[in-house]
Design a protein around this motif. Structure first.
Motif, PDB file in Angstrom:
ATOM      1  N   GLN A   1       0.840  -1.194   0.000  1.00 57.99           N
ATOM      2  CA  GLN A   1       0.000   0.000   0.000  1.00 57.99           C
ATOM      3  C   GLN A   1       0.877   1.247   0.000  1.00 57.99           C
ATOM      4  OE1 GLN A   1      -3.301   0.071  -0.215  1.00 57.99           O
ATOM      5  NE2 GLN A   1      -3.494   2.283  -0.054  1.00 57.99           N
ATOM      6  N   VAL A   2       0.523   2.214  -0.819  1.00 55.43           N
ATOM      7  CA  VAL A   2       1.241   3.482  -0.873  1.00 55.43           C
ATOM      8  C   VAL A   2       0.258   4.580  -0.478  1.00 55.43           C
ATOM      9  CG1 VAL A   2       2.503   5.105  -2.300  1.00 55.43           C
ATOM     10  CG2 VAL A   2       2.771   2.649  -2.686  1.00 55.43           C
ATOM     11  N   PHE A  28       7.807   2.308  -2.823  1.00 55.92           N
ATOM     12  CA  PHE A  28       6.980   1.552  -3.749  1.00 55.92           C
ATOM     13  C   PHE A  28       7.807   0.995  -4.890  1.00 55.92           C
ATOM     14  CE2 PHE A  28       7.181   4.871  -6.921  1.00 55.92           C
ATOM     15  CZ  PHE A  28       7.263   6.045  -6.188  1.00 55.92           C
ATOM     16  N   SER A  29       7.221   0.028  -5.574  1.00 53.85           N
ATOM     17  CA  SER A  29       7.786  -0.510  -6.805  1.00 53.85           C
ATOM     18  C   SER A  29       6.609  -0.869  -7.700  1.00 53.85           C
ATOM     19  CB  SER A  29       8.656  -1.734  -6.520  1.00 53.85           C
ATOM     20  OG  SER A  29       7.864  -2.757  -5.929  1.00 53.85           O
ATOM     21  N   GLY A  30       6.889  -1.100  -8.935  1.00 49.43           N
ATOM     22  CA  GLY A  30       5.830  -1.490  -9.862  1.00 49.43           C
ATOM     23  C   GLY A  30       4.912  -0.366 -10.273  1.00 49.43           C
ATOM     24  N   THR A  72       9.889  14.703  -8.394  1.00 53.27           N
ATOM     25  CA  THR A  72      11.255  14.643  -7.899  1.00 53.27           C
ATOM     26  C   THR A  72      11.955  13.431  -8.499  1.00 53.27           C
ATOM     27  OG1 THR A  72      10.479  13.415  -5.964  1.00 53.27           O
ATOM     28  CG2 THR A  72      10.676  15.819  -5.743  1.00 53.27           C
ATOM     29  N   ALA A  73      13.271  13.419  -8.402  1.00 53.19           N
ATOM     30  CA  ALA A  73      14.049  12.325  -8.988  1.00 53.19           C
ATOM     31  C   ALA A  73      13.700  10.982  -8.351  1.00 53.19           C
ATOM     32  CB  ALA A  73      15.541  12.611  -8.837  1.00 53.19           C
ATOM     33  N   ASN A  74      13.375  10.969  -7.074  1.00 55.96           N
ATOM     34  CA  ASN A  74      13.050   9.701  -6.417  1.00 55.96           C
ATOM     35  C   ASN A  74      11.564   9.353  -6.543  1.00 55.96           C
ATOM     36  OD1 ASN A  74      11.769  11.420  -4.635  1.00 55.96           O
ATOM     37  ND2 ASN A  74      13.015  10.881  -2.863  1.00 55.96           N
ATOM     38  N   LYS A  75      10.801  10.167  -7.305  1.00 48.44           N
ATOM     39  CA  LYS A  75       9.384   9.923  -7.570  1.00 48.44           C
ATOM     40  C   LYS A  75       8.507   9.931  -6.319  1.00 48.44           C
ATOM     41  CE  LYS A  75      11.615   7.946 -11.183  1.00 48.44           C
ATOM     42  NZ  LYS A  75      13.028   7.543 -11.227  1.00 48.44           N
ATOM     43  N   ARG A  98       0.115   4.680 -10.405  1.00 51.27           N
ATOM     44  CA  ARG A  98      -0.402   3.421 -10.910  1.00 51.27           C
ATOM     45  C   ARG A  98       0.638   2.637 -11.690  1.00 51.27           C
ATOM     46  NH1 ARG A  98      -5.322   4.349 -14.739  1.00 51.27           N
ATOM     47  NH2 ARG A  98      -5.992   5.456 -12.869  1.00 51.27           N
ATOM     48  N   GLY A  99       0.408   1.333 -11.742  1.00 51.10           N
ATOM     49  CA  GLY A  99       1.234   0.424 -12.510  1.00 51.10           C
ATOM     50  C   GLY A  99       0.370  -0.723 -12.966  1.00 51.10           C
TER      51      GLY A  99
END
Length: 115
Positions: A1-2, A28-30, A72-75, A98-99
């Motif tokens: 969860q984000v 997060f990933s994906g 930002t660069a780190n999203k 989203r992914g």
């Protein structure tokens, strides 16, 4: 969860500017598309602007040339710079990450543009 938290909404006069921010509180990933949506009373939620992880942007026709999305660069943060605001921009603005397998939303921030 984000968890996503938006900020920056306000009451502003037509022609004015606002900058919205969205913070992702969790790693997060994906996720491959970060975006801003809005929903006005009685209307469907619509895409305002999006940016891919690679930096490709997309804008609704109604905001092209007036709004700018950035990240930002780190999203972990995205922004929506809104210039030359119009009364029809009045809506609740939502952040979205989203992914292929995920779709996260914030609680929204209210933008009201007076004429």
């Amino acid at each position: 969860q984000v968890r996503l938290v938006e900020s920056g909404g306000d009451l502003v006069q037509a022609g004015g500017s606002l900058k919205l921010s969205c913070d992702a509180l969790d790693s997060f990933s994906g996720i491959n598309v970060l975006g801003w949506y809005r929903q006005a009373p009685g209307k469907q939620r619509e895409l305002v602007a999006s940016v891919t992880i690679g930096g490709t942007t997309n804008y609704a026709e109604s905001v092209k040339g007036r709004f700018t999305i950035s990240r930002t660069a780190n999203k972990r943060r995205i922004f929506l710079q809104m210039n030359t605001l119009k009364p029809e921009d009045t809506a609740k603005y939502y952040c979205n990450y989203r992914g292929p397998r995920y779709d996260y939303w914030g609680q929204g921030t209210q933008v009201t543009v007076s004429s």
